[in-house]
Design a protein around this motif. Sequence first.
Motif, PDB file in Angstrom:
ATOM      1  N   ASN A  44     -23.526  87.221  -2.170  1.00  0.00           N
ATOM      2  CA  ASN A  44     -23.490  86.047  -2.797  1.00  0.00           C
ATOM      3  C   ASN A  44     -21.936  85.842  -3.670  1.00  0.00           C
ATOM      4  N   HIS A  73     -20.984  83.707  -5.553  1.00  0.00           N
ATOM      5  CA  HIS A  73     -21.234  83.159  -7.097  1.00  0.00           C
ATOM      6  C   HIS A  73     -21.463  84.614  -8.190  1.00  0.00           C
ATOM      7  N   ASP A 109     -33.744  80.507  -2.369  1.00  0.00           N
ATOM      8  CA  ASP A 109     -32.758  80.022  -1.376  1.00  0.00           C
ATOM      9  C   ASP A 109     -31.407  80.397  -2.172  1.00  0.00           C
ATOM     10  N   GLU A 110     -30.332  80.318  -1.140  1.00  0.00           N
ATOM     11  CA  GLU A 110     -29.238  80.725  -2.005  1.00  0.00           C
ATOM     12  C   GLU A 110     -28.620  79.658  -2.899  1.00  0.00           C
ATOM     13  N   GLU A 111     -29.076  78.549  -2.719  1.00  0.00           N
ATOM     14  CA  GLU A 111     -28.415  77.514  -3.568  1.00  0.00           C
ATOM     15  C   GLU A 111     -28.913  77.833  -5.183  1.00  0.00           C
ATOM     16  N   GLY A 112     -29.981  78.454  -5.179  1.00  0.00           N
ATOM     17  CA  GLY A 112     -30.506  78.784  -6.499  1.00  0.00           C
ATOM     18  C   GLY A 112     -29.682  79.885  -7.149  1.00  0.00           C
ATOM     19  N   ASP A 141     -26.291  80.129  -6.599  1.00  0.00           N
ATOM     20  CA  ASP A 141     -25.228  79.404  -7.024  1.00  0.00           C
ATOM     21  C   ASP A 141     -25.570  78.750  -8.227  1.00  0.00           C
ATOM     22  N   LEU A 142     -26.461  78.416  -8.581  1.00  0.00           N
ATOM     23  CA  LEU A 142     -26.798  77.792  -9.929  1.00  0.00           C
ATOM     24  C   LEU A 142     -27.036  78.499 -10.982  1.00  0.00           C
ATOM     25  N   LYS A 146     -34.525  78.674 -11.428  1.00  0.00           N
ATOM     26  CA  LYS A 146     -33.548  78.373 -10.427  1.00  0.00           C
ATOM     27  C   LYS A 146     -33.592  79.211  -9.056  1.00  0.00           C
TER      28      LYS A 146
END
Length: 257
Positions: A55, A57, A89-92, A94-95, A121
């Motif tokens: 990831n 981020h 999920d990967e969106e979490g 990135d946050l 998140k």
Amino acid sequence: MKNHGGNRELIYVHANEVNHYVLSHGICFYEFYHAFPNLTNLLLLRHQFEAGTVNLHTLFEYADEETIGRLLEEDIYSYGDFCWVDFEDEEGLDLLEGYEIAELLYLSHMKHHLRRPFYRKLNNRFVYLSQDDGYYSKIYFRSFRDFYAMLGCVVAERINRIKGEKPFLFGRKKRKALPAIPVEVLLPLSDKMKEGMVISMEYAVQTRVQIEIPFWTIGDFHDMDEMHEEYAVISGTPIDGEMVYDRRMQEWKILIH
């Protein structure tokens, strides 16, 4: 597939419900995961898994539903430290803020939290911090019911494996696999688990009527070699109780002495 049995002779658990974690010995990653087979996303904090995805981020690698099967086939014991947190999920990922990434690094390095390690998140249920898979684990549970569910699965599967390895006498039909011990059956043991409890597969007794798995209250240990030394002494004393499976009623019960 290697070292998927943990220490088959005993399971040690010391529960800290206030801080939502359990120290354990004798439960390996393979057994833990199979109590929660719907876990598909693991953020790998300390590991040697070569098939993970980075990831960008957080710069952590992770295993997802495409690679989790390969992780389960790994010799996790050879990793030394193996630490992860599940995520939705990967969106979490990135946050995550910098301080949250720092907390995760601290968790995996020190095997302890700076604050409760459950992140909105990530929506994580667990933080899994282990050394020498099956030797020492510190696992954080968002819900302590998950701990009891995991333990109930692991104890039953351990007995199933032990049974499966024993040769059957001629003409005797194979017995059905034992079901997991229900959460409600294990809840009366919460006080003993807070003190530190050892469950002995070594001294389990199987008859046509029932299976009896003894346990002792043994105390708080971080050094599992010291715990084994105490177990060698305490196993020669009267048991504090037993987990009993009644074959005729097909149900589990706890007997406290």
